[in-house]
Design a protein around this motif. Sequence first.
Motif, PDB file in Angstrom:
ATOM      1  N   GLY A  79      -2.444  -2.795 -10.946  1.00  0.00           N
ATOM      2  CA  GLY A  79      -3.023  -3.740  -9.992  1.00  0.00           C
ATOM      3  C   GLY A  79      -4.439  -4.122 -10.371  1.00  0.00           C
ATOM      4  O   GLY A  79      -5.267  -4.389  -9.512  1.00  0.00           O
ATOM      5  N   LEU A  80      -4.718  -4.139 -11.655  1.00  0.00           N
ATOM      6  CA  LEU A  80      -6.084  -4.420 -12.105  1.00  0.00           C
ATOM      7  C   LEU A  80      -6.240  -5.815 -12.688  1.00  0.00           C
ATOM      8  O   LEU A  80      -7.245  -6.125 -13.293  1.00  0.00           O
ATOM      9  N   ILE A  81      -5.237  -6.676 -12.515  1.00  0.00           N
ATOM     10  CA  ILE A  81      -5.374  -8.040 -13.009  1.00  0.00           C
ATOM     11  C   ILE A  81      -6.146  -8.845 -11.977  1.00  0.00           C
ATOM     12  O   ILE A  81      -5.792  -8.870 -10.810  1.00  0.00           O
ATOM     13  N   GLU A  82      -7.240  -9.463 -12.433  1.00  0.00           N
ATOM     14  CA  GLU A  82      -8.074 -10.220 -11.504  1.00  0.00           C
ATOM     15  C   GLU A  82      -7.915 -11.704 -11.748  1.00  0.00           C
ATOM     16  O   GLU A  82      -7.429 -12.124 -12.797  1.00  0.00           O
ATOM     17  N   TYR A  83      -8.347 -12.488 -10.791  1.00  0.00           N
ATOM     18  CA  TYR A  83      -8.384 -13.911 -10.965  1.00  0.00           C
ATOM     19  C   TYR A  83      -9.072 -14.215 -12.287  1.00  0.00           C
ATOM     20  O   TYR A  83     -10.051 -13.596 -12.607  1.00  0.00           O
ATOM     21  N   PRO A  84      -8.599 -15.149 -13.127  1.00  0.00           N
ATOM     22  CA  PRO A  84      -7.533 -16.127 -12.921  1.00  0.00           C
ATOM     23  C   PRO A  84      -6.139 -15.632 -13.307  1.00  0.00           C
ATOM     24  O   PRO A  84      -5.265 -16.454 -13.557  1.00  0.00           O
ATOM     25  N   GLY A  85      -5.927 -14.330 -13.355  1.00  0.00           N
ATOM     26  CA  GLY A  85      -4.608 -13.828 -13.717  1.00  0.00           C
ATOM     27  C   GLY A  85      -3.682 -13.754 -12.506  1.00  0.00           C
ATOM     28  O   GLY A  85      -4.121 -13.488 -11.392  1.00  0.00           O
ATOM     29  N   VAL A 108      -2.374  -3.945   0.467  1.00  0.00           N
ATOM     30  CA  VAL A 108      -3.368  -3.660  -0.568  1.00  0.00           C
ATOM     31  C   VAL A 108      -3.911  -2.238  -0.448  1.00  0.00           C
ATOM     32  O   VAL A 108      -4.105  -1.543  -1.441  1.00  0.00           O
ATOM     33  N   LYS A 109      -4.155  -1.821   0.788  1.00  0.00           N
ATOM     34  CA  LYS A 109      -4.773  -0.512   0.983  1.00  0.00           C
ATOM     35  C   LYS A 109      -3.865   0.608   0.506  1.00  0.00           C
ATOM     36  O   LYS A 109      -4.298   1.578  -0.104  1.00  0.00           O
ATOM     37  N   LYS A 110      -2.582   0.430   0.810  1.00  0.00           N
ATOM     38  CA  LYS A 110      -1.622   1.452   0.414  1.00  0.00           C
ATOM     39  C   LYS A 110      -1.512   1.502  -1.108  1.00  0.00           C
ATOM     40  O   LYS A 110      -1.407   2.565  -1.717  1.00  0.00           O
ATOM     41  N   ARG A 111      -1.557   0.320  -1.696  1.00  0.00           N
ATOM     42  CA  ARG A 111      -1.473   0.254  -3.146  1.00  0.00           C
ATOM     43  C   ARG A 111      -2.674   0.949  -3.784  1.00  0.00           C
ATOM     44  O   ARG A 111      -2.540   1.684  -4.749  1.00  0.00           O
ATOM     45  N   ARG A 112      -3.847   0.717  -3.180  1.00  0.00           N
ATOM     46  CA  ARG A 112      -5.045   1.356  -3.726  1.00  0.00           C
ATOM     47  C   ARG A 112      -4.968   2.864  -3.600  1.00  0.00           C
ATOM     48  O   ARG A 112      -5.489   3.602  -4.428  1.00  0.00           O
ATOM     49  N   ALA A 113      -4.293   3.329  -2.530  1.00  0.00           N
ATOM     50  CA  ALA A 113      -4.154   4.762  -2.353  1.00  0.00           C
ATOM     51  C   ALA A 113      -3.301   5.365  -3.463  1.00  0.00           C
ATOM     52  O   ALA A 113      -3.427   6.535  -3.806  1.00  0.00           O
ATOM     53  N   THR A 148      -2.999   3.902  -6.687  1.00  0.00           N
ATOM     54  CA  THR A 148      -3.714   3.802  -7.970  1.00  0.00           C
ATOM     55  C   THR A 148      -4.815   4.839  -8.025  1.00  0.00           C
ATOM     56  O   THR A 148      -5.585   4.991  -7.088  1.00  0.00           O
ATOM     57  N   GLY A 149      -4.862   5.487  -9.121  1.00  0.00           N
ATOM     58  CA  GLY A 149      -5.876   6.516  -9.299  1.00  0.00           C
ATOM     59  C   GLY A 149      -5.411   7.864  -8.812  1.00  0.00           C
ATOM     60  O   GLY A 149      -5.953   8.895  -9.191  1.00  0.00           O
ATOM     61  N   ALA A 150      -4.396   7.874  -7.931  1.00  0.00           N
ATOM     62  CA  ALA A 150      -3.877   9.152  -7.451  1.00  0.00           C
ATOM     63  C   ALA A 150      -2.516   9.438  -8.098  1.00  0.00           C
ATOM     64  O   ALA A 150      -2.381  10.371  -8.888  1.00  0.00           O
ATOM     65  N   ASP A 151      -1.514   8.617  -7.763  1.00  0.00           N
ATOM     66  CA  ASP A 151      -0.176   8.845  -8.316  1.00  0.00           C
ATOM     67  C   ASP A 151       0.028   8.147  -9.656  1.00  0.00           C
ATOM     68  O   ASP A 151       0.800   8.594 -10.488  1.00  0.00           O
ATOM     69  N   ILE A 152      -0.634   7.007  -9.841  1.00  0.00           N
ATOM     70  CA  ILE A 152      -0.607   6.352 -11.147  1.00  0.00           C
ATOM     71  C   ILE A 152      -2.047   6.346 -11.652  1.00  0.00           C
ATOM     72  O   ILE A 152      -2.945   5.882 -10.955  1.00  0.00           O
ATOM     73  N   ALA A 153      -2.240   6.866 -12.831  1.00  0.00           N
ATOM     74  CA  ALA A 153      -3.597   6.875 -13.364  1.00  0.00           C
ATOM     75  C   ALA A 153      -3.580   6.285 -14.762  1.00  0.00           C
ATOM     76  O   ALA A 153      -2.525   6.166 -15.381  1.00  0.00           O
ATOM     77  N   MET A 154      -4.757   5.918 -15.226  1.00  0.00           N
ATOM     78  CA  MET A 154      -4.795   5.238 -16.512  1.00  0.00           C
ATOM     79  C   MET A 154      -6.029   5.670 -17.295  1.00  0.00           C
ATOM     80  O   MET A 154      -7.085   5.917 -16.728  1.00  0.00           O
ATOM     81  N   ILE A 155      -5.851   5.787 -18.605  1.00  0.00           N
ATOM     82  CA  ILE A 155      -7.026   5.975 -19.454  1.00  0.00           C
ATOM     83  C   ILE A 155      -7.073   4.839 -20.464  1.00  0.00           C
ATOM     84  O   ILE A 155      -6.052   4.239 -20.781  1.00  0.00           O
ATOM     85  N   PHE A 156      -8.277   4.573 -20.942  1.00  0.00           N
ATOM     86  CA  PHE A 156      -8.488   3.329 -21.685  1.00  0.00           C
ATOM     87  C   PHE A 156      -8.877   3.561 -23.134  1.00  0.00           C
ATOM     88  O   PHE A 156      -9.160   4.666 -23.570  1.00  0.00           O
ATOM     89  N   GLN A 157      -8.953   2.409 -23.802  1.00  0.00           N
ATOM     90  CA  GLN A 157      -9.176   2.412 -25.242  1.00  0.00           C
ATOM     91  C   GLN A 157     -10.570   2.884 -25.642  1.00  0.00           C
ATOM     92  O   GLN A 157     -10.714   3.660 -26.573  1.00  0.00           O
ATOM     93  N   ARG A 188     -12.160   0.695 -10.906  1.00  0.00           N
ATOM     94  CA  ARG A 188     -11.081   0.098 -10.120  1.00  0.00           C
ATOM     95  C   ARG A 188      -9.779   0.864 -10.319  1.00  0.00           C
ATOM     96  O   ARG A 188      -8.952   0.952  -9.415  1.00  0.00           O
ATOM     97  N   SER A 189      -9.622   1.428 -11.515  1.00  0.00           N
ATOM     98  CA  SER A 189      -8.379   2.179 -11.769  1.00  0.00           C
ATOM     99  C   SER A 189      -8.337   3.475 -10.981  1.00  0.00           C
ATOM    100  O   SER A 189      -7.302   4.111 -10.873  1.00  0.00           O
ATOM    101  N   LYS A 190      -9.493   3.865 -10.410  1.00  0.00           N
ATOM    102  CA  LYS A 190      -9.476   5.057  -9.562  1.00  0.00           C
ATOM    103  C   LYS A 190      -8.977   4.707  -8.163  1.00  0.00           C
ATOM    104  O   LYS A 190      -8.851   5.585  -7.318  1.00  0.00           O
ATOM    105  N   GLY A 191      -8.764   3.432  -7.918  1.00  0.00           N
ATOM    106  CA  GLY A 191      -8.206   3.027  -6.634  1.00  0.00           C
ATOM    107  C   GLY A 191      -9.229   2.957  -5.532  1.00  0.00           C
ATOM    108  O   GLY A 191      -8.898   3.175  -4.370  1.00  0.00           O
ATOM    109  N   MET A 192     -10.484   2.634  -5.870  1.00  0.00           N
ATOM    110  CA  MET A 192     -11.461   2.549  -4.780  1.00  0.00           C
ATOM    111  C   MET A 192     -11.548   1.115  -4.264  1.00  0.00           C
ATOM    112  O   MET A 192     -11.133   0.167  -4.932  1.00  0.00           O
ATOM    113  N   ALA A 193     -12.098   0.989  -3.069  1.00  0.00           N
ATOM    114  CA  ALA A 193     -12.194  -0.331  -2.446  1.00  0.00           C
ATOM    115  C   ALA A 193     -13.147  -1.207  -3.250  1.00  0.00           C
ATOM    116  O   ALA A 193     -14.117  -0.713  -3.816  1.00  0.00           O
ATOM    117  N   PRO A 194     -12.872  -2.522  -3.288  1.00  0.00           N
ATOM    118  CA  PRO A 194     -13.707  -3.431  -4.079  1.00  0.00           C
ATOM    119  C   PRO A 194     -15.192  -3.324  -3.733  1.00  0.00           C
ATOM    120  O   PRO A 194     -16.040  -3.391  -4.612  1.00  0.00           O
TER     121      PRO A 194
END
Lengths: 326, 304, 336
Positions: free
Chosen positions: A55-61, A80-85, A87-96, C238-244
């Motif tokens: 859920g990290l695609i921002e406008y204009p995406g 949105v709030k549930k989705r944010r809950a 991300t970062g908890a049940d689905i996490a990501m590490i970057f390049q 943002r990937s930590k799921g915090m509010a904007p």
Amino acid sequence: MALLEVNSLSVEFGDGPNPFRAVDQVSYSVEKGEVVGIVGESGSGKSVSSLSIMGLIEYPGHVKAEGLTFDGQDLLSMPVKKRRALTGADIAMIFQEPMSSLNPCYTVEFQITEALKIHQGGRKKWRRERAIELLEQVGIPDPKSRLKAYPHQLSGGMSQRVMIAMAIACDPKLLIADEPTTALDVTIQAQIVDLLLELQREKNMGLVLITNDLALVAEAADRVIVMYAGQVVETGPAEEIFSTPRHPYTQALLRSLPESSQGKERLEALPGVVPGAFDRPKGCMLAPRCPYASERCQREVPMVSGDSLRQVRCFTPLDLQGKPAA
Amino acid sequence: MSDSTNTETLSPEQVGPQPQTPLQEFWSYFSANTGAVVGLVFIVTMIIVALSANWLAPHSPIEQYRDALLMPPAWVEGGSWTYVLGTDDVGRDILSRLMHGARLSLFIGCLVVTLSLGMGILLGLVAGYFQGAVDTAIMRAVDIMLAMPSLLLAIAIVAILGPSLINASMAIAIVSLPHYVRLTRASTIAELSKDYVVSSRVAGASHLRLMFITILPNCLAPLIVQATLGFSNAILDMAALGFLGLGAQPPTPEWGSMLADALQFVQRAWWVVTFPGLVILLTVLAFNLMGDGLRDALDPKLKQ
Amino acid sequence: MFQFIFKKLMLVVPTFIGITLLTFTLIRLIPGDPIEVMAGERGVSPERHAQLRAELGLDQPLLIQYKDYVVNIFHGDLGKSLITKTPVMEEFASLFPATVELATCAALFAVLVGLPAGIIAAVKRGSIFDHSVMTFSLTGYSMPIFWWALLLMLVFSVNLGWTPVSGRLDVTYWIDEVTGFMLIDTLLSGEEGAFASALHHLVLPSIVLGTIPMAVIARMTRSSMLEVLSEDYIRTARSKGMAPLRVIVVHALRNALIPVITVIGLQVGILLSGAILTETIFAWPGIGKWLIESIARRDYPVVQGGIMMVATIIIVVNLIVDILYGVVNPRIRHNK
């Protein structure tokens, strides 16, 4: 039921009648405790597709999909709030780029405990202890003193370990690793991959490993997804993909490995580059670069064929000998 | 930009965009910025007005029409089309004064920018090229100048030299030096380590050749932008000095001093105050807009 | 940290020496005989001439003169005004609070308006709000503030009668000077309406003086914020799921503010030179008006001392900003 189900996911950038499709109707799934490798050149849409899952695609995406379910929940329709809950908890990501992915203004402690604070709350002391525990788990020596370190005081490998610690802080069910080793020294790369796989087994996480390093995927992944110009061109179990590639692109990727060129004078390489926003061909995306391309390939877009275990997007998939079917 | 190298591998109908000449490329970036084009048009108009002020202006800028003191602009009750923007307290036509003022302001701008750019480039190149003690000395001096607000320093210089247009221009030129020195020095140092400079040095180029022919052309882009902004600063500072009575002396039609003359009539005659200020604002704004556009078009960092 | 501050302090010393050299030379650059020039058309008798020469130390060799000058500065002695005969330092001290009060209010106005405008413009990039902020800030940046002052005066004071035209306080009030800051003094006096009157007098000058810094801050904040928002660590956050909002406030803002703080620090110079114009227009009894009047009266010791003091203040403020910069930005603190 799969942990993550991606059904016909597209990501478009820009408004107007002709937006740029960075990801084009991609479908795949990740089971619990499975390691899935996504391979492709840079610009093939690997990162964008995983960012859209977070859920990290921002406008204009814009993200579109027929289905995007995680653990039985529809990610796209949930609030949105549930989705944010999630991300970062049940689905996490590490970057390049681990060095630039950590906020230079805050200490390691702040950044690790922040994830805990957002999703689990708890007392400050508990969070601190948990952070030490996590740093230990990712193999950082003397974790207590490292808590007070700022990102610029860490090496690339260390930073990536901190990133991993942050990602696994809330015991995610799915970890997406977007080229986790590309920016690191060769000697460190193996350590980080080993660490990821070890954590994956230990916690029985699903792991999506995005990389352009075929050797890494061969070694680590259960299943492999090959992407090209935003499309999935081939999927299948890792061994099969490597022993008998069915898509010309996969074949070309394998042939470009040093191991497959033993005794030859030069490495084989596919001519040209992944088409960009303005030069996408009409037919098959690979047609301009494909050694087997026919007139039909220039004209029509091939569909995905095959069973759910082994899929390929080509009019003339390669046979066991690596020659196109008639 | 890499498209041109691999067009042959693409299918025939996929012809890459034609490579542009640098000037075309510059213009396409510059003209994409509406504000910059508006600024440019305004400036060109100003230049034309300034050059032909003698013929365009309806009246002499210094002639006092005793029968038309503080006449309001033509469209206001009591105004007359003889004096389109009205007259000031001694009966001089405001429009004519503004037109001749444009000549003065643009001339001062040119003078100041040429002076400060020339000296700045020289000092910056020397500092960046030779480094060491020369560099330290120059940069210290620059730091000290930067510690002073430019207007204050200019006022101090004018206070010493005595108020006049030329002294004020000198003061503004000196005050705007530090920016050019810093910019030139920074880009000189950045260029100095590049391979083309090394190869030129190996080929036996003299110091002077290295500085002015090899390095300088590659530092010009930011300097051009700064020079444009220098114009607007010069006009603004000049007007401020004029306003304080330290610049142009009466009856010279200078925008800032026109405002100062009008100060006591603020309450009675808004037009004597409004128009000179508006012209200053618009001119400065035009230069700033153009500077922004130039920065976008010239700064390779911002290009894709 | 102490080492960091010490290093910064050491860097200031040569700059300060340069300033003393500059102000010292200034008065000696006056073409012709300085005393004749100071005296102007009135002329001066030979005895008075010699006396003045001795008084100003002009009969000594240059090096001695400079040494005396610096020593005097360290004793807080900047000479005496030729007109009023009071020590320059004393006059400065009595007028300085007025300028500080004005500059502070202007800075507050600039930061309180410019910073949020820049942040919101960056977050809502491409929106109408963004475009208006950019347009306004470019206009503000190009504004001849002496004209801006007249214009606001014309509208708000002359036509609408909302604000007073000049000065710091209505003449109906008589306030004992305690701190020199009118806002504080009026509060202390307890006189009804005095505070409101002081505030009333401050509004227009503050807006005028704060306009350019506001425009600069808004522009800088916007571009800095835009840059930070595209950084990798924002994606991580943002990937930590915090509010904007948390992403912006906690992760973006702090990084974005680092260059903005430097810019705010640089505005002190702009504020002080802007004060010269603003104070002259609004008849605000501060340093700027004092300097301009001294120049007009050829009161060179005052000009020399005043410039010296203003430059010193700017150096000190820049030093504080540098140190603050280190506090906000850990990289600077540790590495250099």
